[in-house]
Design a protein around this motif. Structure first.
Motif, PDB file in Angstrom:
ATOM      1  N   SER A 122       0.838  -1.189   0.000  1.00 26.72           N
ATOM      2  CA  SER A 122       0.000   0.000   0.000  1.00 26.72           C
ATOM      3  C   SER A 122       0.874   1.241   0.000  1.00 26.72           C
ATOM      4  N   ALA A 123       0.634   2.132  -0.930  1.00 24.74           N
ATOM      5  CA  ALA A 123       1.418   3.364  -1.018  1.00 24.74           C
ATOM      6  C   ALA A 123       1.175   4.258   0.197  1.00 24.74           C
ATOM      7  N   GLU A 124      -0.069   4.271   0.699  1.00 16.65           N
ATOM      8  CA  GLU A 124      -0.367   5.178   1.800  1.00 16.65           C
ATOM      9  C   GLU A 124       0.135   4.697   3.144  1.00 16.65           C
ATOM     10  N   SER A 125       0.131   3.388   3.389  1.00 15.72           N
ATOM     11  CA  SER A 125       0.571   2.907   4.696  1.00 15.72           C
ATOM     12  C   SER A 125       1.927   2.216   4.643  1.00 15.72           C
ATOM     13  N   GLY A 126       2.353   1.807   3.458  1.00 14.40           N
ATOM     14  CA  GLY A 126       3.623   1.101   3.338  1.00 14.40           C
ATOM     15  C   GLY A 126       3.528  -0.358   3.775  1.00 14.40           C
ATOM     16  N   LYS A 127       2.315  -0.810   4.091  1.00 17.00           N
ATOM     17  CA  LYS A 127       2.140  -2.188   4.538  1.00 17.00           C
ATOM     18  C   LYS A 127       2.158  -3.157   3.362  1.00 17.00           C
ATOM     19  N   ASP A 128       2.611  -4.350   3.644  1.00 18.05           N
ATOM     20  CA  ASP A 128       2.678  -5.408   2.649  1.00 18.05           C
ATOM     21  C   ASP A 128       1.427  -6.278   2.805  1.00 18.05           C
ATOM     22  N   TYR A 129       0.658  -6.423   1.728  1.00 17.53           N
ATOM     23  CA  TYR A 129      -0.602  -7.164   1.798  1.00 17.53           C
ATOM     24  C   TYR A 129      -0.538  -8.508   1.074  1.00 17.53           C
ATOM     25  N   LYS A 130       0.646  -9.071   0.892  1.00 15.73           N
ATOM     26  CA  LYS A 130       0.763 -10.361   0.207  1.00 15.73           C
ATOM     27  C   LYS A 130      -0.027 -11.440   0.936  1.00 15.73           C
ATOM     28  N   ALA A 131       0.045 -11.460   2.256  1.00 12.98           N
ATOM     29  CA  ALA A 131      -0.675 -12.481   3.032  1.00 12.98           C
ATOM     30  C   ALA A 131      -2.184 -12.356   2.824  1.00 12.98           C
ATOM     31  N   LEU A 132      -2.672 -11.129   2.760  1.00  9.37           N
ATOM     32  CA  LEU A 132      -4.099 -10.911   2.538  1.00  9.37           C
ATOM     33  C   LEU A 132      -4.541 -11.516   1.214  1.00  9.37           C
ATOM     34  N   TYR A 133      -3.781 -11.277   0.174  1.00  9.77           N
ATOM     35  CA  TYR A 133      -4.135 -11.827  -1.130  1.00  9.77           C
ATOM     36  C   TYR A 133      -3.977 -13.347  -1.164  1.00  9.77           C
ATOM     37  N   SER A 134      -3.050 -13.892  -0.392  1.00  9.20           N
ATOM     38  CA  SER A 134      -2.897 -15.349  -0.295  1.00  9.20           C
ATOM     39  C   SER A 134      -4.128 -15.974   0.344  1.00  9.20           C
ATOM     40  N   VAL A 135      -4.646 -15.330   1.382  1.00 13.05           N
ATOM     41  CA  VAL A 135      -5.831 -15.835   2.077  1.00 13.05           C
ATOM     42  C   VAL A 135      -7.064 -15.720   1.182  1.00 13.05           C
ATOM     43  N   ILE A 136      -7.150 -14.659   0.407  1.00 11.41           N
ATOM     44  CA  ILE A 136      -8.252 -14.512  -0.550  1.00 11.41           C
ATOM     45  C   ILE A 136      -8.156 -15.607  -1.610  1.00 11.41           C
ATOM     46  N   LYS A 137      -6.961 -15.825  -2.133  1.00 11.39           N
ATOM     47  CA  LYS A 137      -6.743 -16.850  -3.169  1.00 11.39           C
ATOM     48  C   LYS A 137      -7.108 -18.246  -2.648  1.00 11.39           C
ATOM     49  N   ALA A 138      -6.868 -18.497  -1.362  1.00 17.23           N
ATOM     50  CA  ALA A 138      -7.205 -19.791  -0.748  1.00 17.23           C
ATOM     51  C   ALA A 138      -8.705 -19.935  -0.514  1.00 17.23           C
ATOM     52  N   GLY A 139      -9.470 -18.861  -0.755  1.00 17.81           N
ATOM     53  CA  GLY A 139     -10.923 -18.920  -0.604  1.00 17.81           C
ATOM     54  C   GLY A 139     -11.422 -18.647   0.800  1.00 17.81           C
ATOM     55  N   LEU A 140     -10.557 -18.131   1.666  1.00 15.12           N
ATOM     56  CA  LEU A 140     -10.946 -17.892   3.051  1.00 15.12           C
ATOM     57  C   LEU A 140     -11.543 -16.505   3.264  1.00 15.12           C
ATOM     58  N   LEU A 141     -11.274 -15.603   2.354  1.00 13.15           N
ATOM     59  CA  LEU A 141     -11.845 -14.260   2.376  1.00 13.15           C
ATOM     60  C   LEU A 141     -12.330 -13.929   0.977  1.00 13.15           C
ATOM     61  N   GLU A 142     -13.328 -13.050   0.907  1.00 18.60           N
ATOM     62  CA  GLU A 142     -13.878 -12.675  -0.396  1.00 18.60           C
ATOM     63  C   GLU A 142     -13.539 -11.252  -0.792  1.00 18.60           C
ATOM     64  N   HIS A 143     -13.046 -10.453   0.121  1.00 19.37           N
ATOM     65  CA  HIS A 143     -12.794  -9.048  -0.171  1.00 19.37           C
ATOM     66  C   HIS A 143     -11.474  -8.608   0.441  1.00 19.37           C
ATOM     67  N   ALA A 144     -11.032  -7.450   0.035  1.00 18.49           N
ATOM     68  CA  ALA A 144      -9.767  -6.935   0.547  1.00 18.49           C
ATOM     69  C   ALA A 144      -9.923  -5.496   1.017  1.00 18.49           C
ATOM     70  N   GLU A 145     -10.320  -5.345   2.261  1.00 21.71           N
ATOM     71  CA  GLU A 145     -10.344  -4.037   2.912  1.00 21.71           C
ATOM     72  C   GLU A 145      -9.322  -4.139   4.040  1.00 21.71           C
ATOM     73  N   PRO A 146      -8.046  -4.031   3.715  1.00 19.19           N
ATOM     74  CA  PRO A 146      -6.972  -4.355   4.649  1.00 19.19           C
ATOM     75  C   PRO A 146      -7.036  -3.683   6.008  1.00 19.19           C
ATOM     76  N   GLU A 147      -7.439  -2.443   6.072  1.00 17.14           N
ATOM     77  CA  GLU A 147      -7.417  -1.733   7.346  1.00 17.14           C
ATOM     78  C   GLU A 147      -8.747  -1.771   8.087  1.00 17.14           C
ATOM     79  N   LYS A 148      -9.693  -2.560   7.567  1.00 21.67           N
ATOM     80  CA  LYS A 148     -10.988  -2.723   8.227  1.00 21.67           C
ATOM     81  C   LYS A 148     -10.789  -3.490   9.530  1.00 21.67           C
ATOM     82  N   THR A 149     -11.369  -2.976  10.601  1.00 24.45           N
ATOM     83  CA  THR A 149     -11.316  -3.682  11.881  1.00 24.45           C
ATOM     84  C   THR A 149     -12.365  -4.782  11.872  1.00 24.45           C
ATOM     85  N   LEU A 150     -11.962  -5.987  12.238  1.00 23.89           N
ATOM     86  CA  LEU A 150     -12.889  -7.114  12.244  1.00 23.89           C
ATOM     87  C   LEU A 150     -13.726  -7.132  13.512  1.00 23.89           C
ATOM     88  N   SER A 151     -14.999  -7.446  13.342  1.00 23.43           N
ATOM     89  CA  SER A 151     -15.877  -7.642  14.500  1.00 23.43           C
ATOM     90  C   SER A 151     -15.637  -9.056  15.028  1.00 23.43           C
TER      91      SER A 151
END
Length: 86
Positions: free
Chosen positions: A36-65
């Protein structure tokens, strides 16, 4: 998750949860330009989890309930069972 510090009362973001899940399941990193250009965070793990079918969306900084985290954990358990990772 900052600096390996366990903070059970702190909120967890989707990217933090995905990082933990990706490490637990030993998912391969997906892509090389997922910073992410704005936070400098690496989101490779997020996309890996999406690719594995465990998540359907990518809102990286969303706080989970609690219910969203519970749903993710159920999906992780199903993934582990389907992939004989008992």
């Amino acid at each position: 998750l900052d600096n390996g510090r366990f903070s059970p009362k702190d909120a967890i973001t989707l990217s933090d949860a995905a990082y933990t899940v990706a490490k637990i399941l030993s998912l391969p990193e997906m892509g090389s330009q997922n910073v992410s250009a704005e936070s400098g965070k690496d989101y490779k793990a997020l996309y890996s989890v999406i690719k594995a079918g465990l998540l359907e969306h990518a809102e990286p900084e969303k706080t989970l309930s609690k219910s969203e985290m519970a749903e993710l954990l159920c999906k992780v358990c199903d993934y582990m069972e389907e992939n004989n990772m008992n």
